[in-house]
Design a protein around this motif. Structure first.
Motif, PDB file in Angstrom:
ATOM      1  N   SER A  31       0.830  -1.196   0.000  1.00  0.00           N
ATOM      2  CA  SER A  31       0.000   0.000   0.000  1.00  0.00           C
ATOM      3  C   SER A  31       0.866   1.248   0.000  1.00  0.00           C
ATOM      4  O   SER A  31       0.635   2.186  -0.776  1.00  0.00           O
ATOM      5  N   ILE A  32       1.880   1.271   0.849  1.00  0.00           N
ATOM      6  CA  ILE A  32       2.790   2.412   0.912  1.00  0.00           C
ATOM      7  C   ILE A  32       3.459   2.636  -0.446  1.00  0.00           C
ATOM      8  O   ILE A  32       3.540   3.770  -0.937  1.00  0.00           O
ATOM      9  N   GLN A  33       3.897   1.572  -1.079  1.00  0.00           N
ATOM     10  CA  GLN A  33       4.584   1.692  -2.374  1.00  0.00           C
ATOM     11  C   GLN A  33       3.657   2.246  -3.458  1.00  0.00           C
ATOM     12  O   GLN A  33       4.043   3.155  -4.202  1.00  0.00           O
ATOM     13  N   ILE A  34       2.451   1.716  -3.552  1.00  0.00           N
ATOM     14  CA  ILE A  34       1.546   2.170  -4.618  1.00  0.00           C
ATOM     15  C   ILE A  34       1.074   3.603  -4.351  1.00  0.00           C
ATOM     16  O   ILE A  34       0.928   4.404  -5.280  1.00  0.00           O
ATOM     17  N   LEU A  35       0.859   3.934  -3.091  1.00  0.00           N
ATOM     18  CA  LEU A  35       0.449   5.303  -2.780  1.00  0.00           C
ATOM     19  C   LEU A  35       1.589   6.282  -3.038  1.00  0.00           C
ATOM     20  O   LEU A  35       1.342   7.404  -3.504  1.00  0.00           O
ATOM     21  N   ASN A  36       2.828   5.872  -2.785  1.00  0.00           N
ATOM     22  CA  ASN A  36       3.968   6.730  -3.135  1.00  0.00           C
ATOM     23  C   ASN A  36       4.017   6.985  -4.634  1.00  0.00           C
ATOM     24  O   ASN A  36       4.285   8.107  -5.075  1.00  0.00           O
ATOM     25  N   ARG A  37       3.745   5.950  -5.419  1.00  0.00           N
ATOM     26  CA  ARG A  37       3.697   6.133  -6.881  1.00  0.00           C
ATOM     27  C   ARG A  37       2.593   7.115  -7.253  1.00  0.00           C
ATOM     28  O   ARG A  37       2.781   7.987  -8.105  1.00  0.00           O
ATOM     29  N   GLY A  38       1.452   6.968  -6.610  1.00  0.00           N
ATOM     30  CA  GLY A  38       0.351   7.893  -6.868  1.00  0.00           C
ATOM     31  C   GLY A  38       0.708   9.316  -6.474  1.00  0.00           C
ATOM     32  O   GLY A  38       0.412  10.272  -7.207  1.00  0.00           O
ATOM     33  N   LEU A  39       1.366   9.471  -5.332  1.00  0.00           N
ATOM     34  CA  LEU A  39       1.758  10.800  -4.875  1.00  0.00           C
ATOM     35  C   LEU A  39       2.838  11.416  -5.761  1.00  0.00           C
ATOM     36  O   LEU A  39       2.955  12.641  -5.835  1.00  0.00           O
ATOM     37  N   ASP A  40       3.616  10.590  -6.459  1.00  0.00           N
ATOM     38  CA  ASP A  40       4.561  11.117  -7.440  1.00  0.00           C
ATOM     39  C   ASP A  40       3.823  11.846  -8.557  1.00  0.00           C
ATOM     40  O   ASP A  40       4.301  12.852  -9.085  1.00  0.00           O
ATOM     41  N   HIS A  41       2.650  11.334  -8.930  1.00  0.00           N
ATOM     42  CA  HIS A  41       1.838  11.935 -10.004  1.00  0.00           C
ATOM     43  C   HIS A  41       0.904  13.021  -9.481  1.00  0.00           C
ATOM     44  O   HIS A  41       0.638  14.009 -10.166  1.00  0.00           O
ATOM     45  N   PHE A  42       0.355  12.803  -8.295  1.00  0.00           N
ATOM     46  CA  PHE A  42      -0.683  13.675  -7.748  1.00  0.00           C
ATOM     47  C   PHE A  42      -0.245  14.170  -6.366  1.00  0.00           C
ATOM     48  O   PHE A  42      -0.773  13.761  -5.339  1.00  0.00           O
ATOM     49  N   THR A  43       0.727  15.071  -6.363  1.00  0.00           N
ATOM     50  CA  THR A  43       1.391  15.483  -5.129  1.00  0.00           C
ATOM     51  C   THR A  43       0.466  16.165  -4.122  1.00  0.00           C
ATOM     52  O   THR A  43       0.743  16.139  -2.929  1.00  0.00           O
ATOM     53  N   ASP A  44      -0.604  16.760  -4.583  1.00  0.00           N
ATOM     54  CA  ASP A  44      -1.501  17.492  -3.686  1.00  0.00           C
ATOM     55  C   ASP A  44      -2.745  16.708  -3.299  1.00  0.00           C
ATOM     56  O   ASP A  44      -3.649  17.264  -2.674  1.00  0.00           O
TER      57      ASP A  44
END
Length: 103
Positions: free
Chosen positions: A39-52
């Motif tokens: 979960s942490i890994q996939i959410l980090n990937r998401g936050l790379d694209h959608f930082t806000d």
């Protein structure tokens, strides 16, 4: 099972297009099935694209809370501390930090 199907479809969708809801959906599936690191890994990937993204940050903060890493969790809540839901998580983190300091 519906969760496995959803997981497969979300993975497939994310290979085609970086979608905020796809990352969030996978992160939540992993979280609910006890797979915090995934979960942490996939959410980090998401936050790379959608930082806000407040939703991605909240979900990530909850991951760290579930691991007892309250200080780390607070980092994901600070930008949205004016939201009632986030304030509740911040209070839980502070309680967790204070409890650890007393132990």
């Amino acid at each position: 099972d519906k969760t496995a199907i959803a997981e497969t479809l979300l993975h497939k969708a994310l290979t085609l297009y970086a979608d905020h809801r796809g990352y969030l959906g996978l992160g939540m599936i992993y979280q609910q099935t006890g797979r915090q690191q995934e979960s942490i890994q996939i959410l980090n990937r998401g936050l790379d694209h959608f930082t806000d993204s407040m939703d991605l940050k909240i979900c990530q903060g909850v991951n760290y809370m579930n691991q007892g890493r309250f200080q780390k969790a607070l980092q994901f809540f600070k930008d949205h501390k004016d939201q009632a839901q986030v304030r509740a998580y911040i209070e839980q983190c502070r309680t967790g930090i204070n409890t650890r300091m007393r132990d």
